[in-house]
Design a protein around this motif. Structure first.
Motif, mmCIF file in Angstrom:
data_model
loop_
_atom_site.group_PDB
_atom_site.id
_atom_site.type_symbol
_atom_site.label_atom_id
_atom_site.label_comp_id
_atom_site.label_asym_id
_atom_site.label_seq_id
_atom_site.Cartn_x
_atom_site.Cartn_y
_atom_site.Cartn_z
ATOM 1 N N GLY A 415 -11.923 85.341 42.995
ATOM 2 C CA GLY A 415 -13.119 84.526 43.108
ATOM 3 C C GLY A 415 -14.242 85.109 42.274
ATOM 4 N N HIS A 416 -15.470 84.923 42.714
ATOM 5 C CA HIS A 416 -16.619 85.447 41.982
ATOM 6 C C HIS A 416 -16.596 86.976 42.027
ATOM 7 C CE1 HIS A 416 -20.735 86.094 40.622
ATOM 8 N NE2 HIS A 416 -20.758 84.821 40.257
ATOM 9 N N THR A 419 -18.384 88.747 45.033
ATOM 10 C CA THR A 419 -17.999 88.509 46.422
ATOM 11 C C THR A 419 -17.458 89.781 47.067
ATOM 12 O OG1 THR A 419 -17.454 86.214 45.896
ATOM 13 C CG2 THR A 419 -16.590 87.107 47.954
ATOM 14 N N CYS A 490 -21.226 87.241 50.415
ATOM 15 C CA CYS A 490 -20.023 86.500 50.807
ATOM 16 C C CYS A 490 -19.831 85.234 49.977
ATOM 17 C CB CYS A 490 -20.044 86.170 52.299
ATOM 18 S SG CYS A 490 -21.427 85.174 52.855
ATOM 19 N N TRP A 491 -20.818 84.892 49.164
ATOM 20 C CA TRP A 491 -20.643 83.760 48.258
ATOM 21 C C TRP A 491 -21.675 83.877 47.144
ATOM 22 C CZ3 TRP A 491 -23.860 79.694 46.727
ATOM 23 C CH2 TRP A 491 -23.233 78.654 46.012
ATOM 24 N N ALA A 506 -19.686 75.019 50.614
ATOM 25 C CA ALA A 506 -19.373 76.359 50.119
ATOM 26 C C ALA A 506 -19.874 77.416 51.100
ATOM 27 C CB ALA A 506 -20.003 76.574 48.743
ATOM 28 N N ILE A 507 -21.087 77.199 51.637
ATOM 29 C CA ILE A 507 -21.644 78.145 52.602
ATOM 30 C C ILE A 507 -20.809 78.166 53.872
ATOM 31 C CG2 ILE A 507 -23.624 78.586 54.116
ATOM 32 C CD1 ILE A 507 -25.392 77.523 51.851
ATOM 33 N N ASP A 509 -17.700 77.384 54.275
ATOM 34 C CA ASP A 509 -16.414 78.005 54.011
ATOM 35 C C ASP A 509 -16.548 79.525 53.917
ATOM 36 O OD1 ASP A 509 -13.535 77.797 53.208
ATOM 37 O OD2 ASP A 509 -14.309 78.693 51.378
ATOM 38 N N SER A 510 -17.636 79.988 53.292
ATOM 39 C CA SER A 510 -17.862 81.424 53.150
ATOM 40 C C SER A 510 -18.126 82.074 54.494
ATOM 41 C CB SER A 510 -19.039 81.686 52.203
ATOM 42 O OG SER A 510 -18.757 81.185 50.922
#
Length: 515
Positions: A415-416, A419, A490-491, A506-507, A509-510
């Motif tokens: 991912g990013h 993260t 976390c994101w 997205a939030i 899910d994170s």
């Protein structure tokens, strides 16, 4: 009542067993979230012993984010700042490459850390009950019943922070696998009436405080005035065939009293007869045992600090590992109690912290070999090679990040790239004026940091997540960052996802995954 104990019934949301640094930090984290908590401590009063006397850089960052570091800095042991160590080797660890405002370990006696934390816990309305020895722990699907003296408490969760000989762990019959101690040492807070030229005059790098003579080894750390922290033991040659006997002996004598005579003998052997013992404030024994619980959660009971893991005391890892357990667990447990947590959030405490504990056990075991007070020819050669390696910037940076906690990353790479990493304490300009990123976490909330001005103002955020719009002269690597209450990202987004429904998804899910 003819010797019959009358139990007083009580209810609370969380019971924390143990009022050491880990238990008190956790209690404060829960208080910030408004969770009713009772702390049970078997000791009637605090033991004013230095014990773990060092706050590592990452722990300092976490304490500062809650406004807890400043009162602790008023109690720092006098001495020039100096880098940490690995196995006592004579090369300071350099944390500067990790971009922290606290590049050096901070020397503060453990009991003073506990005093500051307990003051804050009490001010937040949480009760600490001393002289309360837990005798029964009865968990079920809905909560936990705890008996301590004449009190019986019903709570939704219990967290055992009651040390390496955890009563809670023993009452539940949980195994504590690992390696028993093979060597024993003494830790004593002493006062010296007279000192020789061999006695250190000020705190310095650990390698400058160590001394060996004959079959004795010691570390004598000045605490100011005539007060010293004296750690010593016997450098007996290791015989693998005698390891079981050594383990039995170390464990069987751990609780025997430390005598003034053995302290005096060690002082004279290492620092000369002109070094005179003036008094002993307190003393205890410890071993190099290494153990870790297989699971940090057993239903409604969780474990943190030494109750979950013990290891050789090298590099001030124990106190810091426990405090960081508490910062990881606190916000998750609060969310579970208040019904805000995704189903597996509380389980992520174990999945995140158990590998961290295992890593500390691993590298302290390596340090145990390198720091052998009676090294053979092979270990001496290994020390020389390792010392040379520590002078290489990349090797030093790696071990500095490991020992300080600054390199910790939660979750698997993917991912990013940000993260799971700690958020740097950057300088920001918010709508309210200049601020450091760390100051945004004083309430224990998560923070959605909008650096690009693209997050909708009417975004419906989950409870205890604050939207902060800011600018930053440093490049933090993303336009939008969702940062957990314990300061880990976390994101992260580049701005293209900063649109209402997409960002909310997205939030959510994170927050659900977190690890």
């Amino acid at each position: 009542m003819n010797g019959v104990t009358v139990l007083t019934e009580s209810e609370t949301e969380v019971v924390v067993v143990g009022a050491g640094p880990t238990g008190l930090t956790l209690a404060y984290e829960l208080a910030l979230a408004g969770v009713e908590t009772l702390v049970l401590e078997k000791l009637p009063r605090r033991v004013e012993q230095v014990k773990g006397g060092g706050i590592q850089p990452r722990t300092a960052e976490l304490l500062e984010s809650r406004g807890l570091l400043e009162p602790l800095l008023e109690r720092v042991t006098p001495g020039e700042p100096v880098g940490g160590h690995f196995a006592g080797l004579p090369v300071p660890l350099d944390c500067a490459p990790w971009h922290t405002r606290h590049p050096f370990p901070i020397a503060i006696p453990q009991w003073e850390i506990e005093e500051v934390l307990e003051e804050r816990v009490a001010a937040a309305g949480t009760r600490v009950l001393r002289g309360a020895t837990v005798s029964e722990v009865e968990p079920d699907d809905e909560g936990v019943s705890v008996t301590a003296g004449g009190l019986r408490v019903r709570a939704r969760y219990l967290v055992a922070c009651d040390g390496g000989h955890s009563t809670v762990r023993k009452l539940l019959g949980l195994p504590f696998p690992g390696r028993p101690g093979t060597h024993q040492a003494v830790l004593a807070d002493i006062r010296l009436s007279t000192v020789s030229s061999l006695v250190p005059r000020q705190l310095g790098h650990m390698s400058t405080l160590m001394r060996r003579s004959g079959d004795h080894w010691a570390m004598l750390a000045p605490l100011g005035g005539d007060r010293y922290r004296f750690t010593f033991g016997h450098a007996d040659p290791a015989d693998p065939s005698d390891q079981a006997d050594q383990s039995d002996q170390a464990d069987s004598t751990r609780d025997s009293p430390v005598t003034h005579e053995e302290i005096t003998n060690a002082l004279h052997a290492l620092y000369g007869p002109e070094t005179t013992l003036g008094g002993v404030d307190n003393s205890s024994r410890f071993t190099d045992a290494t153990r870790q619980l297989e699971h940090y959660r057993a239903g409604r009971v969780l474990f943190a600090g030494d109750a979950a893991h013990i290891h050789p005391p090298l590099g001030g890892q124990g106190l810091n590992l426990g405090l960081q357990d508490a910062f990881n667990l606190g916000w998750k447990l609060a969310a579970a109690v208040q019904g805000r947590a995704p189903g597996d959030l509380l389980d992520s405490y174990h999945s995140e912290r158990h590998p961290v504990g295992a890593q500390v056990l691993h590298h302290t075991s390596a340090q145990r070999v390198l720091a052998d007070p009676n090294p053979g020819e092979d270990v001496a050669a290994l020390r020389d090679i390792f010392t040379d390696l520590l002078r290489l910037p990349d090797a030093n940076r790696h071990l500095a990040g490991l020992m300080s906690g600054l390199s910790l990353r939660y979750g698997s790479p993917g991912g990013h790239p940000l993260t799971g990493r700690r958020a740097p304490d950057a300088d920001l300009v918010t709508d309210a004026g200049p601020a450091r990123l760390s100051t945004l976490f004083a309430t224990g909330h998560a923070v959605l940091l909008d650096l690009g001005g693209t997050v909708p103002a009417d975004l419906d955020l989950p409870p205890r997540v604050d939207l902060v719009r800011a600018t930053c002269t440093d490049d933090l690597g993303a336009a939008t960052l969702l940062i957990r209450p314990d300061g880990y990202i976390c994101w992260a987004g580049d701005g293209s996802t900063a649109a209402g429904p997409t960002l909310v998804a997205a939030i959510a899910d994170s927050l659900a995954k977190m690890s």
